[in-house]
Design an enzyme around this catalytic site. Structure first.
Site, PDB file in Angstrom:
ATOM      1  N   HIS A 211       0.744  -1.188   0.023  1.00 34.13           N
ATOM      2  CA  HIS A 211      -0.103   0.063  -0.229  1.00 34.13           C
ATOM      3  C   HIS A 211       0.782   1.185   0.017  1.00 34.13           C
ATOM      4  O   HIS A 211       0.122   2.342  -0.095  1.00 34.13           O
ATOM      5  CB  HIS A 211      -0.980   0.068   1.201  1.00 34.13           C
ATOM      6  CG  HIS A 211      -0.232   0.249   2.424  1.00 34.13           C
ATOM      7  ND1 HIS A 211       0.419  -0.388   3.354  1.00 34.13           N
ATOM      8  CD2 HIS A 211      -0.121   1.390   3.431  1.00 34.13           C
ATOM      9  CE1 HIS A 211       0.931  -0.029   4.198  1.00 34.13           C
ATOM     10  NE2 HIS A 211       0.461   1.250   4.365  1.00 34.13           N
TER      11      HIS A 211
HETATM   12  C1  UD1 Z   1      -1.919   5.562   6.307  1.00 35.56           C
HETATM   13  C2  UD1 Z   1      -0.689   5.830   6.635  1.00 35.56           C
HETATM   14  C3  UD1 Z   1       0.329   4.904   6.780  1.00 35.56           C
HETATM   15  C4  UD1 Z   1      -0.119   3.519   7.110  1.00 35.56           C
HETATM   16  C5  UD1 Z   1      -1.500   3.144   6.437  1.00 35.56           C
HETATM   17  C6  UD1 Z   1      -2.004   2.138   6.953  1.00 35.56           C
HETATM   18  C7  UD1 Z   1       0.018   8.388   6.698  1.00 35.56           C
HETATM   19  C8  UD1 Z   1       0.901   9.384   6.089  1.00 35.56           C
HETATM   20  N1  UD1 Z   1      -0.152   7.190   6.215  1.00 35.56           N
HETATM   21  O1  UD1 Z   1      -1.739   5.602   4.979  1.00 35.56           O
HETATM   22  O2  UD1 Z   1       1.627   5.224   7.241  1.00 35.56           O
HETATM   23  O3  UD1 Z   1       0.859   2.420   6.651  1.00 35.56           O
HETATM   24  O4  UD1 Z   1      -2.249   4.239   6.782  1.00 35.56           O
HETATM   25  O5  UD1 Z   1      -3.293   1.765   6.315  1.00 35.56           O
HETATM   26  O6  UD1 Z   1      -0.738   8.431   7.864  1.00 35.56           O
HETATM   27  N2  UD1 Z   1      -9.160   5.229   2.189  1.00 35.56           N
HETATM   28  C9  UD1 Z   1     -10.369   4.510   2.455  1.00 35.56           C
HETATM   29  N3  UD1 Z   1     -10.715   4.407   3.461  1.00 35.56           N
HETATM   30  C10 UD1 Z   1     -10.393   4.432   4.871  1.00 35.56           C
HETATM   31  C11 UD1 Z   1      -9.105   5.111   4.557  1.00 35.56           C
HETATM   32  C12 UD1 Z   1      -8.698   5.575   3.697  1.00 35.56           C
HETATM   33  O7  UD1 Z   1     -11.000   4.326   1.277  1.00 35.56           O
HETATM   34  O8  UD1 Z   1     -10.782   4.317   5.577  1.00 35.56           O
HETATM   35  C13 UD1 Z   1      -8.618   5.686   0.813  1.00 35.56           C
HETATM   36  C14 UD1 Z   1      -8.679   6.863   0.668  1.00 35.56           C
HETATM   37  O9  UD1 Z   1      -8.987   7.038  -0.877  1.00 35.56           O
HETATM   38  C15 UD1 Z   1      -7.589   7.600   0.860  1.00 35.56           C
HETATM   39  C16 UD1 Z   1      -6.513   6.468   0.777  1.00 35.56           C
HETATM   40  O10 UD1 Z   1      -7.036   5.439   1.139  1.00 35.56           O
HETATM   41  O11 UD1 Z   1      -7.313   8.846   0.236  1.00 35.56           O
HETATM   42  C17 UD1 Z   1      -5.119   6.665   1.421  1.00 35.56           C
HETATM   43  O12 UD1 Z   1      -5.567   6.986   2.912  1.00 35.56           O
HETATM   44  P1  UD1 Z   1      -4.700   7.836   3.887  1.00 35.56           P
HETATM   45  O13 UD1 Z   1      -5.191   7.933   5.438  1.00 35.56           O
HETATM   46  O14 UD1 Z   1      -4.518   9.176   3.302  1.00 35.56           O
HETATM   47  O15 UD1 Z   1      -3.294   7.010   3.752  1.00 35.56           O
HETATM   48  P2  UD1 Z   1      -3.082   5.526   3.856  1.00 35.56           P
HETATM   49  O16 UD1 Z   1      -2.324   5.130   2.623  1.00 35.56           O
HETATM   50  O17 UD1 Z   1      -4.122   4.585   4.537  1.00 35.56           O
END
Ligand code: UD1
Length: 374
Positions: A211
């Site tokens: 991821h």
């Molecule tokens: C975040 C953390 C990362 C961790 C990961 C575990 C930061 C900078 N990154 O990354 O260190 O390893 O979590 O999961 O904080 N989304 C959904 N549903 C959700 C959450 C996210 O669909 O419940 C999608 C959204 O499109 C979002 C994308 O995932 O834009 C990324 O989510 P985000 O929280 O920005 O970062 P992660 O890649 O999850």
């Protein structure tokens, strides 16, 4: 508040925080003088990334959800900072805020607290990948710079903090809270017989998680990785639970595994913790870019191919089963073949990864708070 009562906020926002928060909540709850408030930032919000962990890890429901959701780093971090600051100003001030790991929620809440003169304790302090293109590395450095108490999970953390001028008795090598959660749930995880449920033979499949932005945000890198999985699946079955970021990236580029791969690459939605642990603990190998899974595989003695060039958890490479392979298909294929041919290192035990890190944390916090009052 009575003289010997203490109020502490514990902040969590994203999936990897929840496994770290759970054992610390239980350990703090053994001190009747400590009242805890769990604050969820809402960084992760899908049931599969969120509620399910609270239920199965028996974490009390958060008192507050800041509901920040997704967005760019600046937007998300700023929104958490603003909303947590308001909460701290509108409700009785806690004597301490505990933050976990390295996600955007960690740094944002630490900053909100410290500006209001509330001491911050950072669980999993001192880890460094020395790669500032990783958002998590920036979050680690900044959180450590403004925290008062640093709870360190592996020896490298102490050295890294020292190099940044952070020393003294509030740097505590306590061990790894993720391993507390693992040891507590391993039996339960095994009883689920997850491989059976998916038609897999234990020790005869690979478990895949990808991821990181560095692996999924660039189209050609992602395609190369997916094609590599496809070719490995001709040798051994793969289970691939997909993080929402990865799923979105794959949909965006309209990639589909060919139908002949479909039986040998089982794609799944994000898995709850115990199910995931059940699959990891019976896998032949794990291939991942996660931080926590590098530690879990080392503890379990399962070979881990890390799809990164660096790690902030070097003890897993030095003493554990982890090898850093990056995302070059040739190196990945070689690693898989090495594992299948029995040519991989075994793990030594890691100091203080004994299931008691949270107890050490809770005891230190209680003593520290008492000393502040005197
Ligand atoms: C975040 C953390 C990362 C961790 C990961 C575990 C930061 C900078 N990154 O990354 O260190 O390893 O979590 O999961 O904080 N989304 C959904 N549903 C959700 C959450 C996210 O669909 O419940 C999608 C959204 O499109 C979002 C994308 O995932 O834009 C990324 O989510 P985000 O929280 O920005 O970062 P992660 O890649 O999850």
């Amino acid at each position: 508040m009575k003289k010997d009562n203490f109020q502490i906020d514990l902040v969590a926002g994203a999936r990897p925080n929840f496994m770290k928060l759970a054992p610390v909540v239980s350990a703090l709850n053994r001190f009747p003088q400590i009242k805890i408030r769990i604050v969820h930032t809402g960084q992760h919000y899908d049931n599969g990334m969120n509620e399910v962990f609270f239920k199965e890890l028996e974490i009390p429901e958060p008192a507050i959800n800041l509901g920040v959701g997704s967005g760019t780093h600046g937007f998300q971090t700023a929104r958490i900072l603003e909303r947590y600051e308001s909460l701290l100003m509108e409700t009785p001030k806690p004597q301490m805020v505990i933050v976990f790991g390295d996600v955007n929620s960690t740094v944002a809440c630490a900053l909100a607290a410290v500006k209001l003169l509330i001491p911050v304790a950072h669980v999993e302090a001192g880890l460094r990948s020395f790669d500032r293109t990783m958002p998590e590395e920036i979050n680690r450095v900044l959180t450590d710079a403004i925290s008062t108490i640093h709870f360190v999970s592996e020896p490298s953390g102490i050295e890294n903090l020292k190099r940044e001028g952070i020393t003294g008795e509030n740097v505590r090598f306590v061990g790894n809270v993720m391993i507390d959660t693992l040891t507590k749930n391993l039996e339960k995880a095994k009883k689920l017989k997850m491989p059976d449920k998916l038609g897999l033979i234990p020790q005869n499949y690979g478990y895949i998680t990808i991821h990181r932005p560095s692996n999924v945000d660039d189209t050609s890198t992602l395609i190369r990785l997916l094609e590599t999985l496809q070719s490995i699946s001709k040798q051994i079955k793969l289970v691939f639970p997909m993080h929402p970021r990865t799923k979105l990236a794959i949909e965006r580029i309209q990639f589909k595994f060919p139908s002949e791969s479909e039986k040998s690459i089982i794609t799944l939605p994000p898995l709850p913790y115990i199910e995931s642990l059940g699959l990891i603990s019976s896998a032949k190998f794990v291939m991942t870019d996660s931080g926590g899974i590098q530690e879990e595989t080392t503890f379990l003695g399962i070979p881990c191919i890390t799809l990164r060039k660096n790690t902030e958890r070097p003890v897993t490479v030095e003493l554990g089963t982890n090898k850093l392979v990056g995302n070059d298909p040739e190196k990945i294929n070689k690693a898989v073949n090495d594992i299948i041919n029995g040519n991989w290192k075994t793990a030594q035990s890691i100091p203080l990864w004994d299931g008691k890190a949270s107890e050490r944390i809770a005891e230190y916090i209680f003593e520290w708070l008492k000393n502040q009052k005197n």
